[in-house]
Design an enzyme around this catalytic site. Structure first.
Site, PDB file in Angstrom:
ATOM      1  N   LYS A  11      40.751  41.953  34.518  1.00 38.90           N
ATOM      2  CA  LYS A  11      39.413  42.553  34.802  1.00 38.90           C
ATOM      3  C   LYS A  11      38.969  43.799  34.163  1.00 38.90           C
ATOM      4  O   LYS A  11      38.002  43.932  33.372  1.00 38.90           O
ATOM      5  CB  LYS A  11      38.833  42.507  36.257  1.00 38.90           C
ATOM      6  CG  LYS A  11      38.983  41.255  36.815  1.00 38.90           C
ATOM      7  CD  LYS A  11      38.484  41.331  38.360  1.00 38.90           C
ATOM      8  CE  LYS A  11      39.725  42.114  39.299  1.00 38.90           C
ATOM      9  NZ  LYS A  11      40.782  41.289  39.456  1.00 38.90           N
ATOM     10  N   ARG A  17      53.286  45.751  35.009  1.00 42.55           N
ATOM     11  CA  ARG A  17      52.429  47.035  35.005  1.00 42.55           C
ATOM     12  C   ARG A  17      52.906  48.150  35.715  1.00 42.55           C
ATOM     13  O   ARG A  17      52.994  49.295  35.697  1.00 42.55           O
ATOM     14  CB  ARG A  17      50.862  46.632  35.523  1.00 42.55           C
ATOM     15  CG  ARG A  17      50.031  47.864  35.598  1.00 42.55           C
ATOM     16  CD  ARG A  17      48.464  47.301  36.022  1.00 42.55           C
ATOM     17  NE  ARG A  17      48.376  46.794  37.311  1.00 42.55           N
ATOM     18  CZ  ARG A  17      47.285  46.206  37.932  1.00 42.55           C
ATOM     19  NH1 ARG A  17      46.123  46.407  37.424  1.00 42.55           N
ATOM     20  NH2 ARG A  17      47.412  45.962  39.180  1.00 42.55           N
ATOM     21  N   ARG A  28      47.923  40.110  47.879  1.00 41.85           N
ATOM     22  CA  ARG A  28      46.814  40.158  47.214  1.00 41.85           C
ATOM     23  C   ARG A  28      45.899  38.829  46.702  1.00 41.85           C
ATOM     24  O   ARG A  28      44.954  38.679  46.884  1.00 41.85           O
ATOM     25  CB  ARG A  28      46.763  41.149  46.151  1.00 41.85           C
ATOM     26  CG  ARG A  28      47.114  42.733  46.675  1.00 41.85           C
ATOM     27  CD  ARG A  28      47.738  43.501  45.360  1.00 41.85           C
ATOM     28  NE  ARG A  28      46.929  43.521  44.261  1.00 41.85           N
ATOM     29  CZ  ARG A  28      47.498  44.235  43.255  1.00 41.85           C
ATOM     30  NH1 ARG A  28      48.917  44.468  43.167  1.00 41.85           N
ATOM     31  NH2 ARG A  28      46.921  44.426  41.988  1.00 41.85           N
TER      32      ARG A  28
HETATM   33  P1  B4P Z   1      44.237  44.479  34.754  1.00 43.58           P
HETATM   34  O1  B4P Z   1      43.143  44.375  33.617  1.00 43.58           O
HETATM   35  O2  B4P Z   1      44.444  46.051  35.227  1.00 43.58           O
HETATM   36  O3  B4P Z   1      43.829  43.569  36.008  1.00 43.58           O
HETATM   37  P2  B4P Z   1      42.844  43.640  37.079  1.00 43.58           P
HETATM   38  O4  B4P Z   1      42.329  42.244  37.005  1.00 43.58           O
HETATM   39  O5  B4P Z   1      41.741  44.672  36.857  1.00 43.58           O
HETATM   40  O6  B4P Z   1      43.775  44.048  38.375  1.00 43.58           O
HETATM   41  P3  B4P Z   1      43.499  44.327  40.015  1.00 43.58           P
HETATM   42  O7  B4P Z   1      42.594  43.324  40.490  1.00 43.58           O
HETATM   43  O8  B4P Z   1      44.880  44.279  40.604  1.00 43.58           O
HETATM   44  O9  B4P Z   1      42.928  45.673  40.061  1.00 43.58           O
HETATM   45  P4  B4P Z   1      41.728  46.539  41.336  1.00 43.58           P
HETATM   46  O10 B4P Z   1      41.883  47.971  40.650  1.00 43.58           O
HETATM   47  O11 B4P Z   1      40.596  46.055  41.085  1.00 43.58           O
HETATM   48  O12 B4P Z   1      45.544  43.840  33.910  1.00 43.58           O
HETATM   49  C1  B4P Z   1      46.711  43.730  34.913  1.00 43.58           C
HETATM   50  C2  B4P Z   1      47.823  43.764  33.887  1.00 43.58           C
HETATM   51  O13 B4P Z   1      47.751  42.806  33.046  1.00 43.58           O
HETATM   52  C3  B4P Z   1      47.814  45.196  33.113  1.00 43.58           C
HETATM   53  O14 B4P Z   1      49.025  45.410  32.783  1.00 43.58           O
HETATM   54  C4  B4P Z   1      47.448  44.744  31.892  1.00 43.58           C
HETATM   55  O15 B4P Z   1      47.815  45.491  30.671  1.00 43.58           O
HETATM   56  C5  B4P Z   1      47.666  43.410  31.550  1.00 43.58           C
HETATM   57  N1  B4P Z   1      46.813  42.506  30.868  1.00 43.58           N
HETATM   58  C6  B4P Z   1      45.541  42.294  30.719  1.00 43.58           C
HETATM   59  N2  B4P Z   1      45.232  41.618  30.051  1.00 43.58           N
HETATM   60  C7  B4P Z   1      46.260  40.815  29.383  1.00 43.58           C
HETATM   61  C8  B4P Z   1      46.375  39.620  28.739  1.00 43.58           C
HETATM   62  N3  B4P Z   1      45.242  39.244  28.014  1.00 43.58           N
HETATM   63  N4  B4P Z   1      47.437  39.489  28.170  1.00 43.58           N
HETATM   64  C9  B4P Z   1      48.789  40.093  28.680  1.00 43.58           C
HETATM   65  N5  B4P Z   1      48.712  41.273  29.494  1.00 43.58           N
HETATM   66  C10 B4P Z   1      47.560  41.434  30.015  1.00 43.58           C
HETATM   67  O16 B4P Z   1      42.301  46.474  42.725  1.00 43.58           O
HETATM   68  C11 B4P Z   1      43.421  47.108  43.258  1.00 43.58           C
HETATM   69  C12 B4P Z   1      43.063  47.396  45.015  1.00 43.58           C
HETATM   70  O17 B4P Z   1      42.084  48.254  45.053  1.00 43.58           O
HETATM   71  C13 B4P Z   1      42.716  45.963  45.453  1.00 43.58           C
HETATM   72  O18 B4P Z   1      44.075  45.297  46.009  1.00 43.58           O
HETATM   73  C14 B4P Z   1      42.068  46.690  46.915  1.00 43.58           C
HETATM   74  O19 B4P Z   1      43.099  47.263  48.018  1.00 43.58           O
HETATM   75  C15 B4P Z   1      41.427  47.732  46.354  1.00 43.58           C
HETATM   76  N6  B4P Z   1      39.858  47.331  46.024  1.00 43.58           N
HETATM   77  C16 B4P Z   1      39.269  47.435  44.862  1.00 43.58           C
HETATM   78  N7  B4P Z   1      38.272  47.109  44.935  1.00 43.58           N
HETATM   79  C17 B4P Z   1      37.957  46.762  46.345  1.00 43.58           C
HETATM   80  C18 B4P Z   1      36.815  46.262  46.841  1.00 43.58           C
HETATM   81  N8  B4P Z   1      35.664  45.644  46.212  1.00 43.58           N
HETATM   82  N9  B4P Z   1      36.615  46.022  48.433  1.00 43.58           N
HETATM   83  C19 B4P Z   1      37.978  46.141  48.914  1.00 43.58           C
HETATM   84  N10 B4P Z   1      38.858  46.691  48.399  1.00 43.58           N
HETATM   85  C20 B4P Z   1      38.923  46.847  46.857  1.00 43.58           C
END
Ligand code: B4P
Length: 183
Positions: free
Chosen positions: A15, A127, A140
């Site tokens: 995302k 990551r 998670r």
């Molecule tokens: P990301 O792009 O970083 O993944 P994400 O889905 O955004 O991550 P996440 O859901 O964990 O994070 P958030 O900050 O929202 O990609 C992950 C990895 O994959 C990276 O290393 C990237 O390089 C790699 N990658 C991406 N695309 C790829 C592809 N096509 N091929 C290969 N590799 C790929 O949440 C973190 C924490 O914040 C939560 O656990 C919670 O505690 C809190 N939080 C956030 N929002 C909240 C909310 N609304 N309510 C309550 N808590 C919340």
């Protein structure tokens, strides 16, 4: 082009990666609650310290804190926005609906990035963020299934959900998103 967007998907689906690219290309305001919470943690504030404990366990921080962070940033945002990682439960989705009605900016499309757990675990371990270890990742994923996945039906029933396959190269996923949004 649709300019009021939400990216949904399990932790590690990409995302944040896709939202960053999309907002850069199309000039939307990127609202990542994960990044905003990590900024709060880095600031060393009392709220940040509380949030850090919760995030390091892989749980969701309080709806109240997340809402206050989002609300302040959506008001007066007329250039378009992309919500990344918010809402994450039904209560947050309900609060978002009320907020968007108040500011008269309805959500136009929701992109669901789908991907199997095995790929997610591998990516997140690679990551290596503080909340990226096996025990926390499995928590998670459990929380995603219990609290966040009901949003899929909610937005599908509103007719604004578009599903994308997330297990592909970053540029391939990006093209699928553009295609789904008709950009
Ligand atoms: P990301 O792009 O970083 O993944 P994400 O889905 O955004 O991550 P996440 O859901 O964990 O994070 P958030 O900050 O929202 O990609 C992950 C990895 O994959 C990276 O290393 C990237 O390089 C790699 N990658 C991406 N695309 C790829 C592809 N096509 N091929 C290969 N590799 C790929 O949440 C973190 C924490 O914040 C939560 O656990 C919670 O505690 C809190 N939080 C956030 N929002 C909240 C909310 N609304 N309510 C309550 N808590 C919340």
């Amino acid at each position: 082009m649709k300019k009021k967007l939400l990216f949904l998907g399990p932790p590690g689906a990409g995302k944040g990666t896709q939202a960053t690219l999309f907002c850069k290309k199309y000039g939307l305001n990127h609202l990542s609650t994960g990044d905003l919470l990590r900024d709060e943690v880095s600031s060393g504030s009392v709220l940040g310290l509380k949030a850090a404990e919760v995030m390091n366990r892989g749980e969701l921080v309080s709806d109240e804190l997340v809402l206050s962070i989002v609300e302040g940033r959506l008001v007066n945002e007329n250039d378009g926005w992309l919500l990344d990682g918010f809402p994450r439960n039904v209560n947050q989705a309900h609060s978002l609906k009320i907020l968007l009605e108040k500011i008269n900016q309805p959500l136009e499309a929701v992109i669901l990035i789908k991907i199997a757990d095995d790929y997610l675990i591998e990516r997140l371990l690679g990551r290596g963020r503080k909340d990226d270890n096996e025990e926390v990742i499995s928590n998670r994923l459990k929380i995603y299934r219990e609290k966040t996945s009901p949003l899929i039906d909610l937005y599908a029933n509103q007719g604004i959900l578009k599903q994308i396959e997330g297990n592909a190269d970053i540029d391939v996923v990006f093209s699928s998103i553009e295609k789904a949004l008709g950009t």
